[in-house]
Every structure is written in C-alpha cells, then in structure tokens.
Design a protein around this motif. Sequence first.
Motif, PDB file in Angstrom:
ATOM      1  N   GLY A  71      18.459 -39.330  -5.778  1.00 28.30           N
ATOM      2  CA  GLY A  71      19.100 -39.924  -4.614  1.00 28.30           C
ATOM      3  C   GLY A  71      19.737 -38.867  -3.733  1.00 28.30           C
ATOM      4  N   GLY A  72      19.366 -38.857  -2.460  1.00 21.83           N
ATOM      5  CA  GLY A  72      19.909 -37.902  -1.504  1.00 21.83           C
ATOM      6  C   GLY A  72      19.003 -36.711  -1.236  1.00 21.83           C
ATOM      7  N   ASP A  73      18.000 -36.482  -2.092  1.00 17.11           N
ATOM      8  CA  ASP A  73      17.099 -35.352  -1.870  1.00 17.11           C
ATOM      9  C   ASP A  73      16.126 -35.668  -0.736  1.00 17.11           C
ATOM     10  OD1 ASP A  73      18.282 -33.874  -3.837  1.00 17.11           O
ATOM     11  OD2 ASP A  73      16.492 -33.714  -5.101  1.00 17.11           O
ATOM     12  N   HIS A  74      15.918 -34.687   0.124  1.00 15.63           N
ATOM     13  CA  HIS A  74      14.969 -34.780   1.230  1.00 15.63           C
ATOM     14  C   HIS A  74      14.234 -33.452   1.335  1.00 15.63           C
ATOM     15  CE1 HIS A  74      17.587 -38.113   2.244  1.00 15.63           C
ATOM     16  NE2 HIS A  74      16.698 -38.522   3.111  1.00 15.63           N
ATOM     17  N   GLU A  75      12.986 -33.521   1.725  1.00 13.36           N
ATOM     18  CA  GLU A  75      12.210 -32.316   2.015  1.00 13.36           C
ATOM     19  C   GLU A  75      12.079 -32.225   3.528  1.00 13.36           C
ATOM     20  OE1 GLU A  75       9.495 -32.669  -2.009  1.00 13.36           O
ATOM     21  OE2 GLU A  75       8.717 -33.455  -0.108  1.00 13.36           O
ATOM     22  N   ILE A  76      12.318 -31.027   4.065  1.00 13.77           N
ATOM     23  CA  ILE A  76      12.229 -30.800   5.506  1.00 13.77           C
ATOM     24  C   ILE A  76      11.131 -29.769   5.737  1.00 13.77           C
ATOM     25  CG2 ILE A  76      13.443 -30.002   7.568  1.00 13.77           C
ATOM     26  CD1 ILE A  76      16.062 -30.887   6.222  1.00 13.77           C
ATOM     27  N   GLY A  77      10.137 -30.126   6.570  1.00 17.70           N
ATOM     28  CA  GLY A  77       9.007 -29.248   6.848  1.00 17.70           C
ATOM     29  C   GLY A  77       9.097 -28.633   8.232  1.00 17.70           C
ATOM     30  N   PHE A  78       8.571 -27.423   8.353  1.00 21.04           N
ATOM     31  CA  PHE A  78       8.670 -26.654   9.593  1.00 21.04           C
ATOM     32  C   PHE A  78       7.303 -26.298  10.154  1.00 21.04           C
ATOM     33  CE2 PHE A  78      12.586 -26.030   7.273  1.00 21.04           C
ATOM     34  CZ  PHE A  78      13.542 -26.242   8.258  1.00 21.04           C
ATOM     35  N   VAL A  79       7.276 -25.872  11.404  1.00 17.90           N
ATOM     36  CA  VAL A  79       6.030 -25.561  12.104  1.00 17.90           C
ATOM     37  C   VAL A  79       5.242 -24.444  11.436  1.00 17.90           C
ATOM     38  CG1 VAL A  79       6.819 -26.399  14.348  1.00 17.90           C
ATOM     39  CG2 VAL A  79       7.204 -24.015  13.733  1.00 17.90           C
TER      40      VAL A  79
END
Length: 114
Positions: A71-79
């Motif tokens: 809970g609370g984990d997110h993956e953020i992807g970049f260009v």
Amino acid sequence: MAGQLARGLVPRTKNPANQAIRVMQVTDRRLQIVYVSRVRSLAGNPGPVEAGWATDIRNVTWIRDRSDVVGGDHEIGFVDGSWCTVHFSGDGWSRMSDAFPARLSHLDPLPYRG
C-alpha cells in the motif's frame, strides 16, 4: 532520471535527513521534491524549507499504483525509459497518482523504450 529522483528522496540537505520531511509536489508543469524541516524555531515558527530535485512534468511518461504489492507504492516512469518505485504515505496517498498525466494499471506491462 529515475536515479536522480531516487537520490532526491535521500537528500544531502542542510536539514538532517531524520529532521526533514520529503514532500513530492506535482503541478501541471513540474514534479518536484522539497524538504520541510520538522524542527521549529524557539518562537514556534516552522523550520526552513529547501527545494530539492525537480523536473518538467513532460519528462514523466507514466505512473503505476503498486498497492497490489505494498500500500502506497507507486512506480514512476520517465522519458529516458528509467523508472523508480516511490512510497507515498500520509493522508491522500491513494489519490496521488491522479495528479500525473498517464496512469497505468498494475496489470499493464511497462512501456518499452528502445
């Protein structure tokens, strides 16, 4: 870019890391980390705030909620094809991904950048 974000989440700041709260700010133009001191002055005023790592929001290509794992984990992807796992906590963390331009389901494959 993901490495820069990860480094920004473990700051080298004038505020000792255990005395600063890391806050992620997302606007229509920027993704930014700021460090908010937990230490108050003798008069009771809030401590210093320092700007940290920042990037244009157009450099963020996707975000994926991984609450299916933690809970609370997110993956953020970049260009540049890199991505970083970030843990959001506090009130409203479940709505944090709504602030980003493109959201993936935890079932969606990661976008490939060759």
